[in-house]
Design a protein around this motif. Structure first.
Motif, PDB file in Angstrom:
ATOM      1  N   LEU A  34       0.856  -1.178   0.000  1.00 12.08           N
ATOM      2  CA  LEU A  34       0.000   0.000   0.000  1.00 12.08           C
ATOM      3  C   LEU A  34       0.896   1.232   0.000  1.00 12.08           C
ATOM      4  O   LEU A  34       2.074   1.147   0.354  1.00 12.08           O
ATOM      5  CB  LEU A  34      -0.916  -0.002   1.237  1.00 12.08           C
ATOM      6  N   THR A  35       0.347   2.385  -0.386  1.00 10.92           N
ATOM      7  CA  THR A  35       1.216   3.547  -0.605  1.00 10.92           C
ATOM      8  C   THR A  35       0.988   4.715   0.346  1.00 10.92           C
ATOM      9  O   THR A  35       1.740   5.690   0.307  1.00 10.92           O
ATOM     10  CB  THR A  35       1.058   4.062  -2.049  1.00 10.92           C
ATOM     11  N   ASN A  36      -0.026   4.658   1.212  1.00  9.55           N
ATOM     12  CA  ASN A  36      -0.225   5.734   2.190  1.00  9.55           C
ATOM     13  C   ASN A  36      -1.146   5.252   3.307  1.00  9.55           C
ATOM     14  O   ASN A  36      -1.791   4.206   3.194  1.00  9.55           O
ATOM     15  CB  ASN A  36      -0.785   7.002   1.535  1.00  9.55           C
ATOM     16  N   GLY A  37      -1.200   6.037   4.383  1.00  8.81           N
ATOM     17  CA  GLY A  37      -1.962   5.646   5.545  1.00  8.81           C
ATOM     18  C   GLY A  37      -3.455   5.556   5.303  1.00  8.81           C
ATOM     19  O   GLY A  37      -4.136   4.692   5.860  1.00  8.81           O
ATOM     20  N   LYS A  38      -3.985   6.455   4.482  1.00 12.36           N
ATOM     21  CA  LYS A  38      -5.421   6.429   4.196  1.00 12.36           C
ATOM     22  C   LYS A  38      -5.799   5.132   3.489  1.00 12.36           C
ATOM     23  O   LYS A  38      -6.827   4.522   3.804  1.00 12.36           O
ATOM     24  CB  LYS A  38      -5.806   7.641   3.339  1.00 12.36           C
ATOM     25  N   GLN A  39      -4.957   4.717   2.568  1.00 12.42           N
ATOM     26  CA  GLN A  39      -5.203   3.464   1.866  1.00 12.42           C
ATOM     27  C   GLN A  39      -5.160   2.286   2.842  1.00 12.42           C
ATOM     28  O   GLN A  39      -5.967   1.356   2.746  1.00 12.42           O
ATOM     29  CB  GLN A  39      -4.151   3.291   0.767  1.00 12.42           C
ATOM     30  N   LEU A  40      -4.235   2.332   3.778  1.00 18.15           N
ATOM     31  CA  LEU A  40      -4.142   1.272   4.794  1.00 18.15           C
ATOM     32  C   LEU A  40      -5.421   1.168   5.603  1.00 18.15           C
ATOM     33  O   LEU A  40      -5.984   0.071   5.761  1.00 18.15           O
ATOM     34  CB  LEU A  40      -2.960   1.554   5.722  1.00 18.15           C
ATOM     35  N   LEU A  41      -5.890   2.295   6.148  1.00 17.09           N
ATOM     36  CA  LEU A  41      -7.087   2.269   6.991  1.00 17.09           C
ATOM     37  C   LEU A  41      -8.310   1.807   6.206  1.00 17.09           C
ATOM     38  O   LEU A  41      -9.132   1.030   6.706  1.00 17.09           O
ATOM     39  CB  LEU A  41      -7.330   3.653   7.588  1.00 17.09           C
ATOM     40  N   MET A  59       7.083   6.527   7.734  1.00 14.52           N
ATOM     41  CA  MET A  59       6.510   7.668   8.446  1.00 14.52           C
ATOM     42  C   MET A  59       6.103   8.789   7.506  1.00 14.52           C
ATOM     43  O   MET A  59       5.045   9.389   7.650  1.00 14.52           O
ATOM     44  CB  MET A  59       7.505   8.218   9.474  1.00 14.52           C
ATOM     45  N   ASN A  60       6.946   9.077   6.512  1.00 14.85           N
ATOM     46  CA  ASN A  60       6.728  10.217   5.632  1.00 14.85           C
ATOM     47  C   ASN A  60       6.076   9.754   4.335  1.00 14.85           C
ATOM     48  O   ASN A  60       6.736   9.230   3.438  1.00 14.85           O
ATOM     49  CB  ASN A  60       8.055  10.922   5.342  1.00 14.85           C
ATOM     50  N   MET A  64      -1.862  10.681   3.792  1.00 14.21           N
ATOM     51  CA  MET A  64      -1.874  10.434   5.234  1.00 14.21           C
ATOM     52  C   MET A  64      -0.564   9.780   5.613  1.00 14.21           C
ATOM     53  O   MET A  64      -0.237   8.699   5.133  1.00 14.21           O
ATOM     54  CB  MET A  64      -3.055   9.544   5.656  1.00 14.21           C
ATOM     55  N   ASN A  65       0.209  10.467   6.466  1.00 13.10           N
ATOM     56  CA  ASN A  65       1.524   9.922   6.803  1.00 13.10           C
ATOM     57  C   ASN A  65       1.422   8.822   7.860  1.00 13.10           C
ATOM     58  O   ASN A  65       0.334   8.518   8.384  1.00 13.10           O
ATOM     59  CB  ASN A  65       2.485  11.034   7.238  1.00 13.10           C
ATOM     60  N   GLY A  66       2.564   8.231   8.201  1.00 14.60           N
ATOM     61  CA  GLY A  66       2.571   7.113   9.122  1.00 14.60           C
ATOM     62  C   GLY A  66       2.123   7.475  10.524  1.00 14.60           C
ATOM     63  O   GLY A  66       1.448   6.691  11.196  1.00 14.60           O
ATOM     64  N   VAL A  67       2.495   8.669  10.993  1.00 13.82           N
ATOM     65  CA  VAL A  67       2.098   9.116  12.328  1.00 13.82           C
ATOM     66  C   VAL A  67       0.578   9.248  12.409  1.00 13.82           C
ATOM     67  O   VAL A  67      -0.059   8.785  13.368  1.00 13.82           O
ATOM     68  CB  VAL A  67       2.778  10.448  12.678  1.00 13.82           C
ATOM     69  N   GLU A  68      -0.022   9.867  11.413  1.00 14.94           N
ATOM     70  CA  GLU A  68      -1.481  10.027  11.390  1.00 14.94           C
ATOM     71  C   GLU A  68      -2.178   8.674  11.306  1.00 14.94           C
ATOM     72  O   GLU A  68      -3.186   8.436  11.978  1.00 14.94           O
ATOM     73  CB  GLU A  68      -1.883  10.905  10.205  1.00 14.94           C
ATOM     74  N   VAL A  85       5.320  -1.678  12.844  1.00 15.11           N
ATOM     75  CA  VAL A  85       6.739  -1.346  12.871  1.00 15.11           C
ATOM     76  C   VAL A  85       6.980  -0.208  11.899  1.00 15.11           C
ATOM     77  O   VAL A  85       6.655  -0.317  10.712  1.00 15.11           O
ATOM     78  CB  VAL A  85       7.612  -2.554  12.477  1.00 15.11           C
ATOM     79  N   PHE A  86       7.511   0.894  12.408  1.00 15.59           N
ATOM     80  CA  PHE A  86       7.915   1.994  11.532  1.00 15.59           C
ATOM     81  C   PHE A  86       9.262   1.663  10.894  1.00 15.59           C
ATOM     82  O   PHE A  86      10.204   1.245  11.588  1.00 15.59           O
ATOM     83  CB  PHE A  86       8.056   3.299  12.318  1.00 15.59           C
ATOM     84  N   ILE A  87       9.357   1.849   9.586  1.00 20.01           N
ATOM     85  CA  ILE A  87      10.632   1.753   8.878  1.00 20.01           C
ATOM     86  C   ILE A  87      10.806   3.074   8.149  1.00 20.01           C
ATOM     87  O   ILE A  87      10.137   3.350   7.161  1.00 20.01           O
ATOM     88  CB  ILE A  87      10.657   0.566   7.902  1.00 20.01           C
ATOM     89  N   SER A  88      11.720   3.898   8.658  1.00 24.51           N
ATOM     90  CA  SER A  88      11.807   5.285   8.210  1.00 24.51           C
ATOM     91  C   SER A  88      13.236   5.675   7.870  1.00 24.51           C
ATOM     92  O   SER A  88      14.195   5.101   8.391  1.00 24.51           O
ATOM     93  CB  SER A  88      11.272   6.208   9.311  1.00 24.51           C
ATOM     94  N   THR A  89      13.370   6.669   7.013  1.00 25.29           N
ATOM     95  CA  THR A  89      14.708   7.195   6.693  1.00 25.29           C
ATOM     96  C   THR A  89      15.232   8.092   7.810  1.00 25.29           C
ATOM     97  O   THR A  89      16.432   8.350   7.884  1.00 25.29           O
ATOM     98  CB  THR A  89      14.673   8.013   5.391  1.00 25.29           C
ATOM     99  N   SER A  90      14.354   8.571   8.676  1.00 21.57           N
ATOM    100  CA  SER A  90      14.751   9.542   9.697  1.00 21.57           C
ATOM    101  C   SER A  90      15.320   8.866  10.943  1.00 21.57           C
ATOM    102  O   SER A  90      14.735   7.917  11.484  1.00 21.57           O
ATOM    103  CB  SER A  90      13.561  10.404  10.102  1.00 21.57           C
TER     104      SER A  90
END
Length: 294
Positions: A34-41, A59-60, A64-68, A85-90
């Protein structure tokens, strides 16, 4: 049994790297991209029969980002038991801390090498898919000197074996055994804020000897560390039970991982040193002051 993993990331290259790494080491998995948080929900709500065993999320992301998405997920009672599990570049420590405060089970910084993605796959397979793989590390466990691991286990033989196997490859590590829910709570209550912050990993049996005691310990630990205003160490439930109800109940109380005890502990508890390695060398966790336990 086929296990579903939802991989949520708008970067196609990163999805490919994570997918290939997981599929190279984990059996019987189905990865849904999936490509974003809205699609996930939306996907979770519209496909309740396809509930995943795990969500891996950037996260980014746009829309809809990962935090939201994580915040929305944990606010829905029927979904909050799904490990994320967050997998992030930050590597920003503020982002790491925010992720855990919102209920993420782990935070991993995206690597730059194939070997790094293999380490991620190993960590995910061990902690969330209940499948032990040979260690990817070479030699003794790094970053173990001065570390403190609390093992809450009411079976004295298991506890002794766990302590021996952990320290075999990490001689500088301090293993603290608590034999009951009551003794564990008394131990943590005796620690001041600095000593509490020095706990680096908590491994807890769910049945102490009953399920209720284990769940009570999970809930109490979260509240205790919150009251002290310090980040809690990762909590890994290590239980003989593989029942979905036990796993879901543990995750609802924010256990970081749930691992089913091997049928032959004497021959299989050797993965415990790799478990320490995963949380100290692959996962990112909020920074805590270094200190010993008296």
């Amino acid at each position: 049994m086929m296990r579903k993993i939802y991989l949520v990331d708008d970067d196609e290259d990163d999805r490919i790297m994570i997918r290939q790494a997981l599929e190279s080491v984990a059996e019987e998995i189905e990865i849904v991209e999936l490509t974003n948080g809205k699609q996930l929900l939306f996907f979770l709500e519209e496909n309740p029969s396809m509930e995943p065993s795990l969500i891996l999320m950037d996260m980014n992301m746009p829309i809809m980002n990962g935090v939201e998405a994580l915040s929305a997920l944990k606010n829905r009672t029927h979904l909050r038991h799904i490990p994320v599990v967050f997998i992030s570049t930050s590597e920003n420590p503020n982002f790491v801390e925010q992720g855990y405060q919102l209920g993420a089970n782990a935070y991993i910084v995206k690597p730059n090498t194939l070997d790094g993605y293999q380490r991620i796959a190993h960590a995910i397979t061990l902690c969330f898919l209940n499948s032990y793989l040979p260690a990817t590390r070479k030699g003794p466990l790094r970053k173990s000197k001065g570390k403190n691991v609390v093992v809450i286990e009411d079976n004295p033989d298991y506890a002794a074996l766990m302590g021996i196997l952990i320290k075999r490859d990490a001689p500088g590590l301090h293993v603290i055994h608590q034999s009951s829910a009551e003794s564990a709570i008394n131990f943590f209550e005796s620690l001041d804020k600095t000593a509490s912050a020095a706990i680096d990993l908590i491994i807890v049996d769910l049945y102490l000897p009953a399920r209720k005691q284990g769940l009570d310990v999970l809930a109490w630990l979260r509240m205790s560390f919150m009251d002290k205003g310090i980040p809690i160490a990762p909590i890994v439930v290590l239980s003989s039970s593989g029942h979905h109800q036990d796993i879901q109940a543990s995750y609802r109380l924010q256990a970081n991982a749930y691992i089913v005890k091997p049928a032959d502990p004497a021959g299989s508890f050797s993965f415990l040193t790799d478990l320490c390695s995963v949380w100290w060398e692959t996962m990112s966790f909020p920074n805590k002051p270094a200190s010993g336990i008296v």
